[in-house]
Design a protein around this motif. Structure first.
Motif, PDB file in Angstrom:
ATOM      1  N   ARG A 104      12.082   4.058  -1.291  1.00  0.00           N
ATOM      2  CA  ARG A 104      13.209   4.720  -0.612  1.00  0.00           C
ATOM      3  C   ARG A 104      14.366   3.759  -0.375  1.00  0.00           C
ATOM      4  O   ARG A 104      15.528   4.116  -0.533  1.00  0.00           O
ATOM      5  CB  ARG A 104      12.727   5.344   0.690  1.00  0.00           C
ATOM      6  CG  ARG A 104      11.867   6.567   0.432  1.00  0.00           C
ATOM      7  CD  ARG A 104      11.477   7.277   1.685  1.00  0.00           C
ATOM      8  NE  ARG A 104      10.748   8.498   1.335  1.00  0.00           N
ATOM      9  CZ  ARG A 104       9.977   9.147   2.162  1.00  0.00           C
ATOM     10  NH1 ARG A 104       9.814   8.721   3.405  1.00  0.00           N
ATOM     11  NH2 ARG A 104       9.352  10.240   1.774  1.00  0.00           N
ATOM     12  N   LEU A 105      14.053   2.548   0.031  1.00  0.00           N
ATOM     13  CA  LEU A 105      15.109   1.554   0.255  1.00  0.00           C
ATOM     14  C   LEU A 105      15.835   1.225  -1.042  1.00  0.00           C
ATOM     15  O   LEU A 105      17.069   1.200  -1.097  1.00  0.00           O
ATOM     16  CB  LEU A 105      14.520   0.272   0.853  1.00  0.00           C
ATOM     17  CG  LEU A 105      14.039   0.343   2.289  1.00  0.00           C
ATOM     18  CD1 LEU A 105      13.248  -0.908   2.641  1.00  0.00           C
ATOM     19  CD2 LEU A 105      15.217   0.529   3.243  1.00  0.00           C
ATOM     20  N   PHE A 106      15.070   0.960  -2.078  1.00  0.00           N
ATOM     21  CA  PHE A 106      15.646   0.576  -3.365  1.00  0.00           C
ATOM     22  C   PHE A 106      16.501   1.693  -3.944  1.00  0.00           C
ATOM     23  O   PHE A 106      17.644   1.474  -4.340  1.00  0.00           O
ATOM     24  CB  PHE A 106      14.524   0.181  -4.332  1.00  0.00           C
ATOM     25  CG  PHE A 106      14.996  -0.191  -5.699  1.00  0.00           C
ATOM     26  CD1 PHE A 106      15.790  -1.312  -5.901  1.00  0.00           C
ATOM     27  CD2 PHE A 106      14.656   0.575  -6.802  1.00  0.00           C
ATOM     28  CE1 PHE A 106      16.230  -1.667  -7.169  1.00  0.00           C
ATOM     29  CE2 PHE A 106      15.089   0.234  -8.072  1.00  0.00           C
ATOM     30  CZ  PHE A 106      15.875  -0.887  -8.258  1.00  0.00           C
ATOM     31  N   GLU A 107      15.954   2.896  -3.976  1.00  0.00           N
ATOM     32  CA  GLU A 107      16.681   4.010  -4.586  1.00  0.00           C
ATOM     33  C   GLU A 107      17.886   4.455  -3.759  1.00  0.00           C
ATOM     34  O   GLU A 107      18.825   5.033  -4.300  1.00  0.00           O
ATOM     35  CB  GLU A 107      15.738   5.175  -4.862  1.00  0.00           C
ATOM     36  CG  GLU A 107      14.778   4.853  -5.990  1.00  0.00           C
ATOM     37  CD  GLU A 107      13.800   5.965  -6.318  1.00  0.00           C
ATOM     38  OE1 GLU A 107      13.725   6.962  -5.556  1.00  0.00           O
ATOM     39  OE2 GLU A 107      13.104   5.848  -7.339  1.00  0.00           O
ATOM     40  N   SER A 108      17.875   4.163  -2.462  1.00  0.00           N
ATOM     41  CA  SER A 108      19.027   4.508  -1.618  1.00  0.00           C
ATOM     42  C   SER A 108      20.213   3.595  -1.894  1.00  0.00           C
ATOM     43  O   SER A 108      21.339   3.935  -1.560  1.00  0.00           O
ATOM     44  CB  SER A 108      18.651   4.416  -0.136  1.00  0.00           C
ATOM     45  OG  SER A 108      18.563   3.053   0.264  1.00  0.00           O
ATOM     46  N   GLY A 114       0.842  -1.195   0.000  1.00  0.00           N
ATOM     47  CA  GLY A 114       0.000   0.000   0.000  1.00  0.00           C
ATOM     48  C   GLY A 114       0.875   1.242   0.000  1.00  0.00           C
ATOM     49  O   GLY A 114       2.070   1.175  -0.292  1.00  0.00           O
ATOM     50  N   ALA A 115       0.307   2.381   0.368  1.00  0.00           N
ATOM     51  CA  ALA A 115       1.037   3.649   0.309  1.00  0.00           C
ATOM     52  C   ALA A 115       2.317   3.621   1.144  1.00  0.00           C
ATOM     53  O   ALA A 115       3.392   4.003   0.669  1.00  0.00           O
ATOM     54  CB  ALA A 115       0.132   4.786   0.766  1.00  0.00           C
ATOM     55  N   VAL A 116       2.239   3.158   2.377  1.00  0.00           N
ATOM     56  CA  VAL A 116       3.413   3.146   3.256  1.00  0.00           C
ATOM     57  C   VAL A 116       4.443   2.134   2.761  1.00  0.00           C
ATOM     58  O   VAL A 116       5.633   2.447   2.643  1.00  0.00           O
ATOM     59  CB  VAL A 116       3.011   2.854   4.717  1.00  0.00           C
ATOM     60  CG1 VAL A 116       4.236   2.673   5.600  1.00  0.00           C
ATOM     61  CG2 VAL A 116       2.123   3.975   5.252  1.00  0.00           C
ATOM     62  N   GLY A 117       4.010   0.929   2.465  1.00  0.00           N
ATOM     63  CA  GLY A 117       4.934  -0.106   2.020  1.00  0.00           C
ATOM     64  C   GLY A 117       5.604   0.232   0.702  1.00  0.00           C
ATOM     65  O   GLY A 117       6.813   0.040   0.541  1.00  0.00           O
TER      66      GLY A 117
END
Length: 167
Positions: A23-27, A14-17
């Motif tokens: 954010r995790l992937f792009e970091s 959903g929105a949070v997940g």
């Protein structure tokens, strides 16, 4: 020799997940697995992020799935799965609905990622964190709730808005 890589699984697209997975992937912090009971949603969001990786420069992997076997080997599993509180819904209503979801998720984490640290985001947070702790049987140092971080951030934003300063 292959450099060490973390694996973080996010349960709930959903929105949070989905935002957390992005954010995790792009970091570039970790390889990411996004799991949701709606396979097409998790797959679609993961593919969108993967397609953008040449632009963002991300070299990690991301997978969207409904198969909990994909979380095997996760260092961290973040639980965002659950229903949001809707107008007129009591806290007790939310507890009963999300408890069933979280119990199922916790059992799957116990089976497929027994060494992972679990971070619970699902509301009501304290209850769902305790339920996850009991359902997994993990050590108390391996099941955490993240409310303090979010509450602290909200408090900073409110103060900054009131004082008319940057966050």
């Amino acid at each position: 020799m292959k450099p060490f890589s973390y694996k973080i699984s996010v349960i709930g697209a959903g929105a949070v997940g989905a935002t957390l997975a992005q954010r995790l992937f792009e970091s570039g912090l970790a390889d990411v697995v996004l799991v949701d009971i709606l396979k097409d949603i998790a797959c679609g969001k993961a593919l969108d992020l993967l397609d953008a990786s040449p632009i963002t420069g991300t070299e990690k992997s991301i997978v969207g799935t409904d198969d909990y076997k994909e979380i095997q080997g996760s260092d961290i599993v973040v639980v965002t799965a659950g229903l949001p509180r809707r107008p007129g819904m009591t806290r007790e209503d939310l507890i009963s609905r999300n408890a069933a979801i979280v119990k199922d998720v916790a059992a799957r984490i116990k089976t497929h990622a027994p060494r992972a640290i679990v971070i619970v985001v699902t509301n009501p947070l304290d209850t769902m964190t305790y339920l996850t702790y009991k359902a997994t049987g993990f050590d108390k140092t391996k099941v955490l709730g993240m409310a303090g971080v979010l509450d602290g951030s909200r408090f900073i934003a409110l103060i900054a808005d009131e004082l008319k300063v940057r966050r």
